[in-house]
Design an enzyme around this catalytic site. Sequence first.
Site, PDB file in Angstrom:
ATOM      1  N   ASP A  19       0.818  -1.216   0.000  1.00  0.00           N
ATOM      2  CA  ASP A  19       0.000   0.000   0.000  1.00  0.00           C
ATOM      3  C   ASP A  19       0.852   1.266   0.000  1.00  0.00           C
ATOM      4  OD1 ASP A  19       1.031  -0.291   2.522  1.00  0.00           O
ATOM      5  OD2 ASP A  19      -0.831   0.162   3.585  1.00  0.00           O
ATOM      6  N   HIS A  44      21.021   3.130 -21.347  1.00  0.00           N
ATOM      7  CA  HIS A  44      20.202   3.494 -20.196  1.00  0.00           C
ATOM      8  C   HIS A  44      20.625   2.682 -18.969  1.00  0.00           C
ATOM      9  CE1 HIS A  44      16.753   5.093 -22.974  1.00  0.00           C
ATOM     10  NE2 HIS A  44      17.793   5.906 -22.901  1.00  0.00           N
ATOM     11  N   ASP A  52      24.783  10.960 -17.193  1.00  0.00           N
ATOM     12  CA  ASP A  52      23.614  11.492 -17.900  1.00  0.00           C
ATOM     13  C   ASP A  52      22.552  11.732 -16.842  1.00  0.00           C
ATOM     14  OD1 ASP A  52      21.338  11.978 -19.418  1.00  0.00           O
ATOM     15  OD2 ASP A  52      21.794  10.447 -20.913  1.00  0.00           O
ATOM     16  N   ASP A  74      18.539  17.999 -19.087  1.00  0.00           N
ATOM     17  CA  ASP A  74      19.025  16.706 -19.588  1.00  0.00           C
ATOM     18  C   ASP A  74      20.443  16.920 -20.119  1.00  0.00           C
ATOM     19  OD1 ASP A  74      19.357  14.185 -20.607  1.00  0.00           O
ATOM     20  OD2 ASP A  74      17.718  14.288 -22.050  1.00  0.00           O
ATOM     21  N   HIS A 126      21.601   5.297 -31.641  1.00  0.00           N
ATOM     22  CA  HIS A 126      20.445   6.160 -31.343  1.00  0.00           C
ATOM     23  C   HIS A 126      20.517   7.436 -32.168  1.00  0.00           C
ATOM     24  CE1 HIS A 126      22.857   8.965 -28.849  1.00  0.00           C
ATOM     25  NE2 HIS A 126      23.449   7.894 -28.347  1.00  0.00           N
ATOM     26  N   GLU A 134      22.990  15.150 -28.683  1.00  0.00           N
ATOM     27  CA  GLU A 134      23.727  14.181 -27.857  1.00  0.00           C
ATOM     28  C   GLU A 134      24.327  13.033 -28.673  1.00  0.00           C
ATOM     29  OE1 GLU A 134      21.125  11.700 -25.386  1.00  0.00           O
ATOM     30  OE2 GLU A 134      19.439  12.931 -26.041  1.00  0.00           O
ATOM     31  N   TYR A 167      29.903   4.144 -28.805  1.00  0.00           N
ATOM     32  CA  TYR A 167      29.852   3.097 -27.799  1.00  0.00           C
ATOM     33  C   TYR A 167      30.503   1.845 -28.389  1.00  0.00           C
ATOM     34  CZ  TYR A 167      26.185   6.441 -26.755  1.00  0.00           C
ATOM     35  OH  TYR A 167      25.486   7.618 -26.556  1.00  0.00           O
ATOM     36  N   GLU A 189      26.101  15.662 -24.217  1.00  0.00           N
ATOM     37  CA  GLU A 189      24.730  16.141 -24.479  1.00  0.00           C
ATOM     38  C   GLU A 189      24.517  17.527 -23.887  1.00  0.00           C
ATOM     39  OE1 GLU A 189      20.126  14.649 -23.616  1.00  0.00           O
ATOM     40  OE2 GLU A 189      21.791  13.902 -22.392  1.00  0.00           O
TER      41      GLU A 189
END
Length: 439
Positions: free
Chosen positions: A37, A241, A258, A269, A348, A383, A387, A413
Amino acid sequence: MGIDLREYRQRRETFMAKIGQGTAIFRSAPTSVMHNDVEYLFRQDSDFFYLTGFNEPEAVAVLIPHHQEHRFVLFVQPKDPEKETWTGYRCGVDQAKELYGADEAYPITELDEKLPQYLEKSDRIYYHLGRDKSFNEVILSHWQRLMATYPKRGIGPVAIEDPAPILHPMRQVKSPTELAMLRQAMEISAIAHNRAREFVKVGHYEYQIQAEIEHTFRLHGGIGPAYPSIVASGSNACILHYINNHRQIQENDLLLIDAGCSYGYYNGDITRTFPVNGKFTGEQKVIYELVLEAQLKAIESVKPGQPYNEFHDMAVCVLVQGLMDLGLLKGDLEEIIKEEKYKPFYMHRTGHWLGLDVHDVGVYKQGEETWLPLQPGHVLTVEPGIYIKPDIKPAEGQPEIPERWRGIGIRIEDDILVTETGHEVLTSGVPKLLDEVSF
């Protein structure tokens, strides 16, 4: 600092002018349970908040531009001293009119009874059929009942239409007050990034840096992190991420941070990558310089009238050419880009809209071929990154990657405002030039 009732009213008026004889319904965000709860901290639905400023759950806003008296109606939780003892004070029905400018307000329990009177003379219902399935059913049942009587009445909503194509272009162009909120979010984000760089040292754990960052957000008036903070050392930086943040930082590690602050629901950001001991290895330095060059050239191409994809294409061109020069890619530049053979290194896109949501609303393309032109008031991120995962698998026909390059992940970024004459880097308070992040 905040947005006053006049701006919320103007937003509603602008939106209502576009929906004519329609009636728009917006539902507050649901409460989410962490365990048993215990609830997560409530975060209002961004569309609902943009139009109302109301920050409580279990609420519905109805906009009826064709109604003679009640153009803006709120359904809210009524005052309840016993429940408020446990969960905090509520605005209540009476104050919903006084504090938020509603023409009429009702308890949320009266929604089913009162809503039909605001729908029956509409030509359509503007409502987003989202993840709240139970409320979707409420709206659909009201619509079906009205449609059943349409042949006899000759009036009523004949369609349900998503309000996003009308509302989200409004949200894309930021007002001066919104820009002030964003600047504050970004200033706090910058302070936190700079504090993290001062604090970090070999032997620290990633979560210790995260704690320092998020402590700084709250210390300076932010709500908290705009998204789960990424503090990625070594090869963890190759996970886009990565949020576990549990590794101990080693000698010769790069640290990718980040992280952004949320201030009044507006978000910063920022990403920076730097050597923890202050010294790049040869391979780290070359990749860092390449990513920085790609970012600086991409930012240069941000200006009003330019199609949205222009800065991404610029970044990709610089990155691919640099990787070719290093022998990590081979072949024809245009062909590598067309066939996306660079994707094992850069998977990306180079940015996204930024505002009330970190990945803010609004289209990027107008149809299949035409990208949205940038305009003053747009805020976006730039950004680029490279990688090189320890287990990287090159695209077909591309060279194997020598061991010395593996495990390097770098992203830089910044948040950019499109201005009348070009752009403004809103996050320039965090160093990124080579001699600023190393010695």
